[in-house]
Design a protein around this motif. Structure first.
Motif, PDB file in Angstrom:
ATOM      1  N   THR A 120      45.917  43.594  46.334  1.00 34.26           N
ATOM      2  CA  THR A 120      45.671  43.789  44.908  1.00 34.26           C
ATOM      3  C   THR A 120      46.472  42.762  44.109  1.00 34.26           C
ATOM      4  O   THR A 120      47.664  42.574  44.338  1.00 34.26           O
ATOM      5  CB  THR A 120      46.075  45.217  44.482  1.00 34.26           C
ATOM      6  OG1 THR A 120      45.207  46.146  45.136  1.00 34.26           O
ATOM      7  CG2 THR A 120      45.934  45.388  42.980  1.00 34.26           C
ATOM      8  N   GLY A 121      45.786  42.062  43.226  1.00 36.35           N
ATOM      9  CA  GLY A 121      46.419  40.984  42.481  1.00 36.35           C
ATOM     10  C   GLY A 121      46.207  39.627  43.121  1.00 36.35           C
ATOM     11  O   GLY A 121      46.311  38.592  42.458  1.00 36.35           O
ATOM     12  N   VAL A 122      45.916  39.647  44.425  1.00 32.74           N
ATOM     13  CA  VAL A 122      45.592  38.406  45.134  1.00 32.74           C
ATOM     14  C   VAL A 122      44.082  38.152  45.029  1.00 32.74           C
ATOM     15  O   VAL A 122      43.635  37.022  44.829  1.00 32.74           O
ATOM     16  CB  VAL A 122      46.024  38.493  46.608  1.00 32.74           C
ATOM     17  CG1 VAL A 122      45.606  37.239  47.380  1.00 32.74           C
ATOM     18  CG2 VAL A 122      47.532  38.714  46.714  1.00 32.74           C
ATOM     19  N   VAL A 123      43.316  39.245  45.193  1.00 36.14           N
ATOM     20  CA  VAL A 123      41.867  39.195  45.011  1.00 36.14           C
ATOM     21  C   VAL A 123      41.472  40.338  44.079  1.00 36.14           C
ATOM     22  O   VAL A 123      42.258  41.264  43.825  1.00 36.14           O
ATOM     23  CB  VAL A 123      41.106  39.334  46.351  1.00 36.14           C
ATOM     24  CG1 VAL A 123      41.392  38.156  47.262  1.00 36.14           C
ATOM     25  CG2 VAL A 123      41.462  40.651  47.046  1.00 36.14           C
ATOM     26  N   THR A 124      40.256  40.289  43.601  1.00 36.49           N
ATOM     27  CA  THR A 124      39.718  41.365  42.762  1.00 36.49           C
ATOM     28  C   THR A 124      38.751  42.194  43.590  1.00 36.49           C
ATOM     29  O   THR A 124      37.786  41.658  44.154  1.00 36.49           O
ATOM     30  CB  THR A 124      38.972  40.789  41.545  1.00 36.49           C
ATOM     31  OG1 THR A 124      39.885  40.000  40.778  1.00 36.49           O
ATOM     32  CG2 THR A 124      38.405  41.905  40.681  1.00 36.49           C
ATOM     33  N   PHE A 125      39.032  43.476  43.690  1.00 34.23           N
ATOM     34  CA  PHE A 125      38.151  44.369  44.425  1.00 34.23           C
ATOM     35  C   PHE A 125      37.080  44.905  43.483  1.00 34.23           C
ATOM     36  O   PHE A 125      37.404  45.523  42.468  1.00 34.23           O
ATOM     37  CB  PHE A 125      38.945  45.514  45.051  1.00 34.23           C
ATOM     38  CG  PHE A 125      39.839  45.077  46.180  1.00 34.23           C
ATOM     39  CD1 PHE A 125      39.338  44.919  47.463  1.00 34.23           C
ATOM     40  CD2 PHE A 125      41.182  44.800  45.962  1.00 34.23           C
ATOM     41  CE1 PHE A 125      40.150  44.500  48.504  1.00 34.23           C
ATOM     42  CE2 PHE A 125      42.007  44.375  46.988  1.00 34.23           C
ATOM     43  CZ  PHE A 125      41.493  44.233  48.267  1.00 34.23           C
ATOM     44  N   PRO A 126      35.803  44.728  43.823  1.00 36.99           N
ATOM     45  CA  PRO A 126      34.737  45.141  42.912  1.00 36.99           C
ATOM     46  C   PRO A 126      34.489  46.640  42.882  1.00 36.99           C
ATOM     47  O   PRO A 126      33.875  47.144  41.943  1.00 36.99           O
ATOM     48  CB  PRO A 126      33.512  44.398  43.445  1.00 36.99           C
ATOM     49  CG  PRO A 126      33.802  44.202  44.900  1.00 36.99           C
ATOM     50  CD  PRO A 126      35.276  44.006  44.994  1.00 36.99           C
ATOM     51  N   ASP A 127      34.944  47.350  43.929  1.00 33.01           N
ATOM     52  CA  ASP A 127      34.705  48.795  43.974  1.00 33.01           C
ATOM     53  C   ASP A 127      35.709  49.452  44.915  1.00 33.01           C
ATOM     54  O   ASP A 127      36.460  48.773  45.639  1.00 33.01           O
ATOM     55  CB  ASP A 127      33.267  49.102  44.418  1.00 33.01           C
ATOM     56  CG  ASP A 127      32.901  48.418  45.730  1.00 33.01           C
ATOM     57  OD1 ASP A 127      33.653  48.577  46.711  1.00 33.01           O
ATOM     58  OD2 ASP A 127      31.874  47.714  45.779  1.00 33.01           O
ATOM     59  N   LYS A 128      35.696  50.779  44.916  1.00 33.80           N
ATOM     60  CA  LYS A 128      36.642  51.549  45.724  1.00 33.80           C
ATOM     61  C   LYS A 128      36.345  51.435  47.221  1.00 33.80           C
ATOM     62  O   LYS A 128      37.259  51.566  48.044  1.00 33.80           O
ATOM     63  CB  LYS A 128      36.623  53.012  45.290  1.00 33.80           C
ATOM     64  CG  LYS A 128      37.214  53.253  43.906  1.00 33.80           C
ATOM     65  CD  LYS A 128      37.220  54.736  43.571  1.00 33.80           C
ATOM     66  CE  LYS A 128      37.844  54.976  42.189  1.00 33.80           C
ATOM     67  NZ  LYS A 128      37.858  56.418  41.832  1.00 33.80           N
ATOM     68  N   VAL A 129      35.095  51.209  47.560  1.00 40.62           N
ATOM     69  CA  VAL A 129      34.745  51.099  48.980  1.00 40.62           C
ATOM     70  C   VAL A 129      35.451  49.892  49.604  1.00 40.62           C
ATOM     71  O   VAL A 129      36.102  50.007  50.649  1.00 40.62           O
ATOM     72  CB  VAL A 129      33.221  50.995  49.168  1.00 40.62           C
ATOM     73  CG1 VAL A 129      32.886  50.739  50.648  1.00 40.62           C
ATOM     74  CG2 VAL A 129      32.531  52.262  48.690  1.00 40.62           C
ATOM     75  N   LYS A 130      35.340  48.752  48.971  1.00 42.58           N
ATOM     76  CA  LYS A 130      35.998  47.559  49.517  1.00 42.58           C
ATOM     77  C   LYS A 130      37.515  47.654  49.418  1.00 42.58           C
ATOM     78  O   LYS A 130      38.233  47.215  50.312  1.00 42.58           O
ATOM     79  CB  LYS A 130      35.473  46.313  48.818  1.00 42.58           C
ATOM     80  CG  LYS A 130      34.054  45.948  49.250  1.00 42.58           C
ATOM     81  CD  LYS A 130      33.581  44.661  48.630  1.00 42.58           C
ATOM     82  CE  LYS A 130      32.196  44.303  49.147  1.00 42.58           C
ATOM     83  NZ  LYS A 130      31.650  43.090  48.501  1.00 42.58           N
ATOM     84  N   ALA A 131      38.006  48.248  48.359  1.00 40.38           N
ATOM     85  CA  ALA A 131      39.453  48.443  48.236  1.00 40.38           C
ATOM     86  C   ALA A 131      39.989  49.348  49.327  1.00 40.38           C
ATOM     87  O   ALA A 131      41.145  49.236  49.735  1.00 40.38           O
ATOM     88  CB  ALA A 131      39.784  49.020  46.864  1.00 40.38           C
ATOM     89  N   GLY A 132      39.120  50.225  49.836  1.00 37.67           N
ATOM     90  CA  GLY A 132      39.543  51.190  50.845  1.00 37.67           C
ATOM     91  C   GLY A 132      39.358  50.729  52.277  1.00 37.67           C
ATOM     92  O   GLY A 132      39.717  51.456  53.214  1.00 37.67           O
ATOM     93  N   ILE A 133      38.785  49.543  52.474  1.00 38.41           N
ATOM     94  CA  ILE A 133      38.671  48.994  53.836  1.00 38.41           C
ATOM     95  C   ILE A 133      40.071  48.865  54.429  1.00 38.41           C
ATOM     96  O   ILE A 133      41.012  48.455  53.753  1.00 38.41           O
ATOM     97  CB  ILE A 133      37.939  47.642  53.807  1.00 38.41           C
ATOM     98  CG1 ILE A 133      36.461  47.858  53.450  1.00 38.41           C
ATOM     99  CG2 ILE A 133      38.063  46.915  55.143  1.00 38.41           C
ATOM    100  CD1 ILE A 133      35.704  46.588  53.182  1.00 38.41           C
ATOM    101  N   THR A 134      40.214  49.236  55.700  1.00 34.95           N
ATOM    102  CA  THR A 134      41.544  49.309  56.310  1.00 34.95           C
ATOM    103  C   THR A 134      41.842  48.098  57.194  1.00 34.95           C
ATOM    104  O   THR A 134      40.939  47.373  57.616  1.00 34.95           O
ATOM    105  CB  THR A 134      41.693  50.582  57.156  1.00 34.95           C
ATOM    106  OG1 THR A 134      40.785  50.496  58.277  1.00 34.95           O
ATOM    107  CG2 THR A 134      41.398  51.821  56.344  1.00 34.95           C
TER     108      THR A 134
END
Length: 358
Positions: A120-134
């Motif tokens: 976070t802050g390095v890239v922009t996550f377009p949605d919660k699904v991609k932000a939640g990839i582990t």
């Protein structure tokens, strides 16, 4: 019936002995240590001879019980034993080991952490699904996008050569599967791991590798290309010597130990080499995948494989205490040429080298 012409028979015998010595030539064994380590030296010599017929072949090394039994270099394009070579996607297995070291040292909490925790802050996550990839999903190539890294439709060039922001390109790719469910070989996933290592540790991935891995393995000559922001490419373009590939293979074979010292936690090597997902036979000899490493069975033996475009390999057969490495030229090749070299070398290893080992 005419009597035999003994002068003629003697002439034929003379010719067979002196004029055609190859007719009575003993099978060649260039590797005196082979028999000592229960490897058929004559068959191994034939395998090494076949390796030389592959255009651009650079090196082939066979190591058993920690001893290099056979080693040859073609010196193609002046590359020899002391040259550092782009090991292409063999790099991914190094990245996998570095993730384990970052976890062991407390920089990364768990493979179950979402990547957004570090990016976070390095890239922009377009949605919660991609932000939640582990991290786990990156390690086992189940990001959910269609990178298709083992085919000619691979996005490697589009990302690392053509895009304006390599990391954001990876994040913005549309998902075609639920993350964690489908194997799709992705240079993008491996590269995100490198960015996570840098962000989690606070130092560049290459510096982290040098301090925590390369120095301990006595790997002193290396280079690692970076993306447009300076992150080392987690997927490819690490350059090391062929003998250093053998060291790394033995590190994995010995469950993270090098010269008796535990460099990487044994539990992490076990985790890496445990089947995480089926590849649906995405490549020959690669039916299963662990964490950044291919897995399979041949001739009743389990093996672990790091492999790269154009014919770069580290193949480990644990129950035979065996490490086999190979390198091949990768400059100015088409995908078709690289694929031909890759299949030729992997067939030599699996069909000619491994059967020599008793």
């Amino acid at each position: 019936m005419k009597p035999l012409n003994f002068k003629f028979l003697l002439l034929v015998l003379f010719a067979s002995i002196f004029i055609c010595p190859s007719c009575n030539k003993e099978p060649e064994n260039r590797f005196p240590l082979a028999e000592q380590y229960k490897i058929n030296g004559e068959e191994l010599t034939l395998a090494f001879d076949e390796m030389k017929t592959v255009e651009g072949a650079l090196s082939l090394i066979v190591c058993r019980n920690g001893v290099i039994v056979a080693e040859e270099y073609t010196n193609y394009q002046s590359y020899g034993a002391d040259s550092i070579k782009n090991i292409m996607s063999v790099t991914k297995t190094f990245t996998g080991v570095l993730v384990g070291l970052a976890i062991d040292k407390g920089y990364i909490e768990s493979v179950n952490d979402p990547i957004s925790k570090y990016l976070t802050g390095v890239v922009t996550f377009p949605d919660k699904v991609k932000a939640g990839i582990t991290i786990d999903q990156l390690l086992k190539m189940s990001f959910g996008h269609a990178w298709n890294g083992t085919s000619t439709s691979s996005l490697f060039g589009a990302c690392f050569f053509d895009s304006e922001d390599n990391l954001q390109f990876i994040i913005d790719l549309p998902l075609v599967a639920v993350p964690g469910t489908v194997f799709n070989y992705s240079d993008g996933a491996s590269h995100l791991l490198s960015a996570i290592i840098t962000e989690a540790t606070g130092i560049n991935t290459l510096d982290f590798a040098k301090e925590n891995l390369f120095d301990l393995l006595e790997i002193t000559n290396f280079a690692w290309s970076t993306d447009d922001r300076g992150y080392p490419l987690g997927a490819a373009y690490l350059r090391i010597k062929p003998r250093d590939m053998v060291k790394f293979g033995n590190l994995i074979l010995h469950k993270g130990k090098y010269n008796g010292k535990q460099v990487v936690p044994e539990a992490w090597i076990n985790e890496m080499t445990t089947t995480k997902i089926s590849t649906n036979n995405d490549v020959p000899y690669g039916p299963e995948y662990g964490y950044q490493i291919w897995l399979g069975n041949t001739g009743g033996h389990r093996y672990w494989m790091a492999m790269g475009w154009g014919g770069q390999f580290i193949i480990i057969v644990p129950d035979q205490q065996l490490v086999v490495t190979a390198t091949c030229w990768t400059g100015n090749l088409t995908d078709q040429q690289a694929g031909e070299h890759w299949i030729s070398i992997i067939q030599i290893i699996f069909e000619k080298v491994l059967p020599c080992v008793n």
